[in-house]
Design an enzyme around this catalytic site. Sequence first.
Site, PDB file in Angstrom:
ATOM      1  N   HIS A  39       0.800  -1.215   0.000  1.00 44.88           N
ATOM      2  CA  HIS A  39       0.000   0.000   0.000  1.00 44.88           C
ATOM      3  C   HIS A  39       0.841   1.278   0.000  1.00 44.88           C
ATOM      4  CE1 HIS A  39       0.405  -0.323   4.479  1.00 44.88           C
ATOM      5  NE2 HIS A  39       0.535   0.976   4.335  1.00 44.88           N
ATOM      6  N   ASP A  56       0.130  -7.639   1.178  1.00 47.15           N
ATOM      7  CA  ASP A  56       0.551  -6.269   1.462  1.00 47.15           C
ATOM      8  C   ASP A  56       2.074  -6.154   1.523  1.00 47.15           C
ATOM      9  OD1 ASP A  56       0.264  -3.572   1.806  1.00 47.15           O
ATOM     10  OD2 ASP A  56      -0.103  -3.657   3.958  1.00 47.15           O
ATOM     11  N   SER A 114       4.660   2.579   7.891  1.00 52.00           N
ATOM     12  CA  SER A 114       4.337   1.425   7.060  1.00 52.00           C
ATOM     13  C   SER A 114       5.497   1.067   6.139  1.00 52.00           C
ATOM     14  CB  SER A 114       3.109   1.692   6.215  1.00 52.00           C
ATOM     15  OG  SER A 114       1.971   1.702   7.007  1.00 52.00           O
TER      16      SER A 114
END
Length: 482
Positions: A207, A240, A323
């Site tokens: 992402h 992911d 992230s």
Amino acid sequence: MSTENEGTEVPPAPSAPPVPVDAPAAPAPAPQGAGPDPVSQEPRTADHGAPGAPAAFAASSGGAAPGATGPAHGGDWPPPPPAMPAYGSGGGGGGWGASYEPPQPKPGGRRGGLVAGIIAAALVAGAVGGGVGYWAAERGDGSDTGSTTVSASNPADLKRDKGTVAGVAAKALPSTVTIEAEGNNGEGGTGTGFVYDKQGHILTNNHVVAEAADGGKLSATFSNGKKYDAEVIGHAQGYDVAVIKLKNAPDDLKPLTLGNSDKVAVGDSAIAIGAPFGLSNTVTTGIVSAKDRPVASSDGTGSSKASYMSALQTDASINPGNSGGPLLDGNGNVIGINSAIQSASSGGMGGGSGQSGSIGLGFAIPINQANMVAQQLIKTGQPVYPVIGASVSLEEGTGGAKITQQGAGGSAAVTPNGPAAKAGLKPGDVITKLDDQPIDSGPTLIGQIWTHKPGDSVKLTYTRDGKEHTADVTLGERKGDS
């Protein structure tokens, strides 16, 4: 296309994530009201594409199959995310998912974000960031107080052992990068990644870079300020995980050492590095709080595909922008990729990003799984998923992963001649355990299956007509995210 491990929507999270039978865990906190406040993910701040908090990953599109007890994970994969489910009962709302911190939106552009959910909880992407400043003033009025001070030795003489947090940070920071991704539509954000090998590959979250995967702009900046253009080599939305590669990579790259996430123990030290809210090279510490936490996530756009993980939980402070960054053990080995956090609310912190800060509930993709996926992406450019060849309900309260009566679009719930069919499983069977791991829902089963590889043999424990049975299943495979 096989419908195994997939569904049409993400169900509410179980009241308590599964834990080993011999060590039951305390029930997880539940959001207030009907469900947690929806969370938006940062425009690639920490959990890829999700500016802000990630939302619960949706299951495949196509709607629930008739006759199914709950939404089935199957059909077009992965399905679009449903409304944010509640995590248990009571408690405060929040979102799951570590997103990256996006830059100021450009005129005409919109911010995107990843939303994640722990089984049935909304996840807010992110990484914690913050700074502490101090103000010092000296004053001298010419008077002699008679006070005598003692100065410390030259700071250059101070040596820090490798096992200290400072020692780990000094070694890891030069190999951690801040990623800036921008799509053709002007959307994008900031996330984190780390040097995977000497050839210039960088490991991060899907992402974080998805917006730039199709002709967008992508760059990686090291802690010394050197910035390199990069390109996406491969990305797996279901896991992911993504791999990017530096253009004109330097010859002196130092890949971070990969640890063994299977050997991690609850209580082990954990160190997170990232760019929370755009604050690059931020280091935070904590411990490994739990293992095998079922987490589902999506960007909350309604058209996104589902992502599932059996995560490492940590109280190391992570927020939007963390992230894709490394979660390290006390020796500086990578044990996970920071991907999501649960937030107390979707309220504002971080300069109006629309995301709350960390409350000590962070989640990372175990490095053993991420490494396996990275190798696939570097080799072929596309992910490979292990499957059982059965469509399972994503609804809570089924006592396990229940095989639906029908698959998506009216297809068979159990793929003819597939792994589950060969093992004798039928619609209506409720899978309660995979090897020694308790299974309390469809998403939990998917996350556990995805920790394996196609061709692996697993033992499934299931109930049929009130009686318990076991079956050995050899996992099949599905290539790509579509």
